[in-house]
Design a protein around this motif. Structure first.
Motif, PDB file in Angstrom:
ATOM      1  N   ASP A 314      -4.890   7.450  -7.706  1.00  0.00           N
ATOM      2  CA  ASP A 314      -4.425   6.592  -6.622  1.00  0.00           C
ATOM      3  C   ASP A 314      -3.398   7.310  -5.765  1.00  0.00           C
ATOM      4  OD1 ASP A 314      -4.253   4.121  -5.184  1.00  0.00           O
ATOM      5  OD2 ASP A 314      -2.386   3.705  -6.221  1.00  0.00           O
ATOM      6  N   ASN A 315      -2.494   8.072  -6.413  1.00  0.00           N
ATOM      7  CA  ASN A 315      -1.472   8.808  -5.662  1.00  0.00           C
ATOM      8  C   ASN A 315      -2.105   9.879  -4.773  1.00  0.00           C
ATOM      9  OD1 ASN A 315       0.523   8.765  -8.674  1.00  0.00           O
ATOM     10  ND2 ASN A 315       0.437   7.236  -7.061  1.00  0.00           N
ATOM     11  N   LEU A 316      -3.113  10.562  -5.327  1.00  0.00           N
ATOM     12  CA  LEU A 316      -3.798  11.603  -4.557  1.00  0.00           C
ATOM     13  C   LEU A 316      -4.480  11.023  -3.330  1.00  0.00           C
ATOM     14  CD1 LEU A 316      -4.956  14.477  -4.206  1.00  0.00           C
ATOM     15  CD2 LEU A 316      -6.830  13.812  -5.734  1.00  0.00           C
ATOM     16  N   THR A 317      -5.191   9.915  -3.510  1.00  0.00           N
ATOM     17  CA  THR A 317      -5.905   9.315  -2.374  1.00  0.00           C
ATOM     18  C   THR A 317      -4.938   8.780  -1.332  1.00  0.00           C
ATOM     19  OG1 THR A 317      -6.071   7.206  -3.573  1.00  0.00           O
ATOM     20  CG2 THR A 317      -7.928   8.731  -3.737  1.00  0.00           C
ATOM     21  N   HIS A 318      -3.799   8.236  -1.765  1.00  0.00           N
ATOM     22  CA  HIS A 318      -2.814   7.757  -0.796  1.00  0.00           C
ATOM     23  C   HIS A 318      -2.229   8.903   0.017  1.00  0.00           C
ATOM     24  CE1 HIS A 318      -1.878   3.423  -0.823  1.00  0.00           C
ATOM     25  NE2 HIS A 318      -2.468   3.431  -1.987  1.00  0.00           N
ATOM     26  N   LYS A 382     -14.055 -11.261  -6.415  1.00  0.00           N
ATOM     27  CA  LYS A 382     -13.714  -9.999  -7.056  1.00  0.00           C
ATOM     28  C   LYS A 382     -12.841  -9.187  -6.119  1.00  0.00           C
ATOM     29  CE  LYS A 382     -15.626  -6.024  -9.476  1.00  0.00           C
ATOM     30  NZ  LYS A 382     -16.848  -5.359  -9.981  1.00  0.00           N
ATOM     31  N   ALA A 383     -11.798  -8.578  -6.675  1.00  0.00           N
ATOM     32  CA  ALA A 383     -10.811  -7.881  -5.851  1.00  0.00           C
ATOM     33  C   ALA A 383     -11.412  -6.655  -5.169  1.00  0.00           C
ATOM     34  CB  ALA A 383      -9.618  -7.457  -6.707  1.00  0.00           C
ATOM     35  N   PHE A 384     -11.090  -6.492  -3.860  1.00  0.00           N
ATOM     36  CA  PHE A 384     -11.465  -5.294  -3.125  1.00  0.00           C
ATOM     37  C   PHE A 384     -10.287  -4.335  -3.034  1.00  0.00           C
ATOM     38  CE2 PHE A 384     -14.205  -8.690  -1.498  1.00  0.00           C
ATOM     39  CZ  PHE A 384     -15.444  -8.125  -1.716  1.00  0.00           C
ATOM     40  N   LEU A 385      -9.096  -4.877  -2.804  1.00  0.00           N
ATOM     41  CA  LEU A 385      -7.858  -4.109  -2.777  1.00  0.00           C
ATOM     42  C   LEU A 385      -6.912  -4.770  -3.769  1.00  0.00           C
ATOM     43  CD1 LEU A 385      -7.452  -3.840   1.103  1.00  0.00           C
ATOM     44  CD2 LEU A 385      -8.373  -2.087  -0.404  1.00  0.00           C
ATOM     45  N   THR A 386      -6.256  -3.988  -4.579  1.00  0.00           N
ATOM     46  CA  THR A 386      -5.404  -4.585  -5.600  1.00  0.00           C
ATOM     47  C   THR A 386      -4.042  -3.919  -5.634  1.00  0.00           C
ATOM     48  OG1 THR A 386      -6.299  -3.061  -7.261  1.00  0.00           O
ATOM     49  CG2 THR A 386      -7.339  -5.231  -7.075  1.00  0.00           C
ATOM     50  N   GLN A 387      -3.042  -4.693  -6.024  1.00  0.00           N
ATOM     51  CA  GLN A 387      -1.702  -4.192  -6.275  1.00  0.00           C
ATOM     52  C   GLN A 387      -1.360  -4.459  -7.735  1.00  0.00           C
ATOM     53  OE1 GLN A 387       0.624  -6.301  -3.276  1.00  0.00           O
ATOM     54  NE2 GLN A 387       0.711  -4.460  -2.024  1.00  0.00           N
ATOM     55  N   HIS A 388      -0.523  -3.604  -8.287  1.00  0.00           N
ATOM     56  CA  HIS A 388      -0.165  -3.720  -9.703  1.00  0.00           C
ATOM     57  C   HIS A 388       1.349  -3.704  -9.874  1.00  0.00           C
ATOM     58  CE1 HIS A 388      -4.405  -3.089 -10.688  1.00  0.00           C
ATOM     59  NE2 HIS A 388      -4.392  -2.061  -9.848  1.00  0.00           N
ATOM     60  N   GLY A 389       2.031  -4.517  -9.081  1.00  0.00           N
ATOM     61  CA  GLY A 389       3.480  -4.611  -9.227  1.00  0.00           C
ATOM     62  C   GLY A 389       4.228  -3.739  -8.247  1.00  0.00           C
ATOM     63  N   ILE A 390       5.548  -3.892  -8.241  1.00  0.00           N
ATOM     64  CA  ILE A 390       6.381  -3.216  -7.247  1.00  0.00           C
ATOM     65  C   ILE A 390       6.371  -1.706  -7.424  1.00  0.00           C
ATOM     66  CG2 ILE A 390       8.472  -3.472  -8.658  1.00  0.00           C
ATOM     67  CD1 ILE A 390       8.170  -3.591  -4.792  1.00  0.00           C
ATOM     68  N   SER A 391       6.323  -1.223  -8.667  1.00  0.00           N
ATOM     69  CA  SER A 391       6.325   0.225  -8.881  1.00  0.00           C
ATOM     70  C   SER A 391       5.066   0.864  -8.313  1.00  0.00           C
ATOM     71  CB  SER A 391       6.467   0.541 -10.372  1.00  0.00           C
ATOM     72  OG  SER A 391       7.754   0.174 -10.843  1.00  0.00           O
ATOM     73  N   ARG A 395       5.271   3.509  -5.323  1.00  0.00           N
ATOM     74  CA  ARG A 395       4.695   4.834  -5.580  1.00  0.00           C
ATOM     75  C   ARG A 395       3.654   5.172  -4.508  1.00  0.00           C
ATOM     76  NH1 ARG A 395       3.259   3.789 -10.340  1.00  0.00           N
ATOM     77  NH2 ARG A 395       5.249   4.241 -11.348  1.00  0.00           N
ATOM     78  N   ASP A 396       2.891   4.181  -4.099  1.00  0.00           N
ATOM     79  CA  ASP A 396       1.935   4.401  -3.002  1.00  0.00           C
ATOM     80  C   ASP A 396       2.661   4.833  -1.735  1.00  0.00           C
ATOM     81  OD1 ASP A 396      -0.137   3.686  -4.647  1.00  0.00           O
ATOM     82  OD2 ASP A 396      -0.377   1.665  -3.825  1.00  0.00           O
ATOM     83  N   MET A 397       3.751   4.152  -1.417  1.00  0.00           N
ATOM     84  CA  MET A 397       4.486   4.476  -0.189  1.00  0.00           C
ATOM     85  C   MET A 397       5.145   5.846  -0.290  1.00  0.00           C
ATOM     86  SD  MET A 397       6.075   0.899   1.148  1.00  0.00           S
ATOM     87  CE  MET A 397       6.330   1.691   2.726  1.00  0.00           C
ATOM     88  N   LEU A 398       5.566   6.223  -1.497  1.00  0.00           N
ATOM     89  CA  LEU A 398       6.166   7.546  -1.682  1.00  0.00           C
ATOM     90  C   LEU A 398       5.138   8.633  -1.396  1.00  0.00           C
ATOM     91  CD1 LEU A 398       8.478   9.377  -2.592  1.00  0.00           C
ATOM     92  CD2 LEU A 398       7.697   9.063  -4.957  1.00  0.00           C
ATOM     93  N   PHE A 399       3.930   8.467  -1.906  1.00  0.00           N
ATOM     94  CA  PHE A 399       2.897   9.473  -1.658  1.00  0.00           C
ATOM     95  C   PHE A 399       2.385   9.408  -0.223  1.00  0.00           C
ATOM     96  CE2 PHE A 399       3.044   9.879  -6.198  1.00  0.00           C
ATOM     97  CZ  PHE A 399       2.665  11.200  -6.429  1.00  0.00           C
ATOM     98  N   ASP A 400       2.448   8.232   0.413  1.00  0.00           N
ATOM     99  CA  ASP A 400       2.176   8.151   1.852  1.00  0.00           C
ATOM    100  C   ASP A 400       3.146   9.055   2.607  1.00  0.00           C
ATOM    101  OD1 ASP A 400       0.185   6.319   1.415  1.00  0.00           O
ATOM    102  OD2 ASP A 400       1.388   4.569   1.951  1.00  0.00           O
TER     103      ASP A 400
END
Length: 436
Positions: A314-318, A382-391, A395-400
């Protein structure tokens, strides 16, 4: 250049000076109160606003030169309300309107006193992007402090999902505030901007005063990394497109809507360079096409359980997706910069703009993920985009941000040529329209 409309953000009338200085003194008092009460965030914000407001008068050595008092009211009201009663405003929208107003004044001062040239429309866009980016950066910095130093700004013992929901609402408030501020500023420039110009004279910005914006080749390490033959790059792109097509049929066979939609969307994006070439005669370098294809391919591939089974996928793709978004933002703004004389974004300011642009895009993406999750629960889909909590969100925004840094550091030189091509295409299209 449409600089006169931005210049209306400064007045030198007696009435405006009195009212503006009254508001400014209230902000000074508010700053002291905030620091004494331990509300350092609001104290710093107030102090920053004071510096922005005082800078023009200090530059011109004339204390009567101040921004319009009613714009200063937009800055001051949320800050005063927060000092008097933390619950005076039911949402954070007024607070972000305050941030947007400060950003507008800062953008205008950058336009007045540096080599940057922007019209009022770009200034409004800059304010919107900055408002969203600051909201994202603010929570990202707090999260980094919490996990590295042990503070409890965000991670205060509540569940990850509860904290994430609260932050998502803050992001939505920032988005609404950015839109509201944009409408207010658009109305202001459309009506108040028609008033009689003041006697304030800004530093001249003749073309000879603006440094040349040169285009260079990518740095040597990047050239070595990308030293793959054109045929191999095109072959790699075609292989990934074929894999996406196979994923589409596999998703249909497995009746997995999630895989099908992601594969189709990714496959469509990979053909954007072909559309640009055939319809607009803008050819992209094969490495750029490979870059775009790789980003969307890895994202679509993640739907085949890679997000759950491969660490940091996920981090790589972001990071890759953020680099593509940053590149698109740079190419478009740089093309407009080349095309029009009303805009000049030097490399150093472009570096900052790219980071803000990607952070703002990251905030919008996280909002979309959050809203999708809410709709999934509501309609039992069924979920298309999912979040798994604040971390996960932070973490997504950090890799962005890391992806944006990569493009801002070296990608601008590599992308400058495509910006020139788009600018030439815009010029020819504009000329053909004028002939009609």
């Amino acid at each position: 250049m449409d600089r006169d409309k931005l210049s209306k953000l400064l007045l030198n009338t007696y009435r405006n000076a009195i009212l503006s200085w009254m508001i400014l003194l209230a902000l000074v008092l508010l700053t002291f109160v905030s620091f004494m009460d331990g509300r350092y965030t609001w104290g710093v914000l107030s102090a920053f606003a004071i510096c922005i407001i005082l800078l023009p008068g200090s530059f011109f050595k004339d204390l009567s030169i101040m921004p319009p008092w009613y714009l200063l009211m937009l800055v001051a009201l949320p800050l005063v309300g927060n000092a008097i009663d933390y619950h005076l405003f039911p949402t954070s929208i007024p607070h972000y309107v305050s941030v947007a107003t400060i950003a507008l004044l800062a953008a205008a001062e950058i336009n007045w006193f540096t080599s940057v040239k922007m019209d009022h429309k770009f200034a409004i866009l800059f304010v919107f992007i900055t408002t969203l980016a600051i909201s994202g950066l603010w929570y990202l910095m707090q999260w980094l402090l919490d996990i590295n130093i042990g503070t409890s700004f965000i991670l205060d013992g509540r569940s990850q999902e509860t904290i994430n929901t609260e932050v998502m609402y803050e992001f939505m408030y920032a988005t609404v505030a950015g839109i509201v501020a944009g409408l207010i500023f658009g109305w202001y420039f459309g009506h108040k901007g028609r008033s009689t110009p003041s006697g304030i004279r800004f530093p001249s910005k003749d073309e000879q005063d603006i440094p040349a914006y040169t285009s260079t080749r990518p740095p040597e390490p990047i050239r070595k990394l990308l030293r793959i033959s054109q045929k191999k790059q095109e072959l790699a792109t075609r292989v990934m497109q074929a894999c996406l097509l196979i994923m589409t049929f596999a998703g249909i066979y497995l009746k997995d809507t999630h895989v099908v939609l992601n594969a189709i969307a990714a496959l469509g994006i990979t053909f954007v360079p072909n559309v640009l070439t055939r319809k607009y005669y803008i050819s992209l370098d094969p490495s750029l096409t490979l870059w775009i294809t790789l980003a969307v391919f890895l994202d679509a591939l993640g739907t085949l359980s890679f997000y759950e089974t491969v660490a940091r996928w996920d981090n790589l793709t972001h990071a890759l997706s953020a680099s593509v978004i940053a590149a698109a933002g740079y190419v478009i703004i740089r093309a407009i910069d080349i095309y029009t004389d009303d805009l000049y974004i030097p490399p150093r300011f472009m570096f900052i703009f790219i980071l803000l642009f990607v952070l703002a895009a990251g905030v919008i993406w996280e909002i979309l993920e959050f809203l999708t999750d809410e709709m999934v629960v509501m309609f039992e889909m069924k979920a298309f985009l999912t979040q798994h909590g604040i971390s996960d969100t932070m973490r997504d925004m950090l890799f962005d941000l890391l992806g944006a840094l990569a493009v801002a550091a070296w990608g601008t030189a590599y992308l400058s040529d495509i910006s020139h091509r788009i600018a030439r295409r815009i010029e020819s299209f504009s000329a053909s329209r004028n002939e009609k």
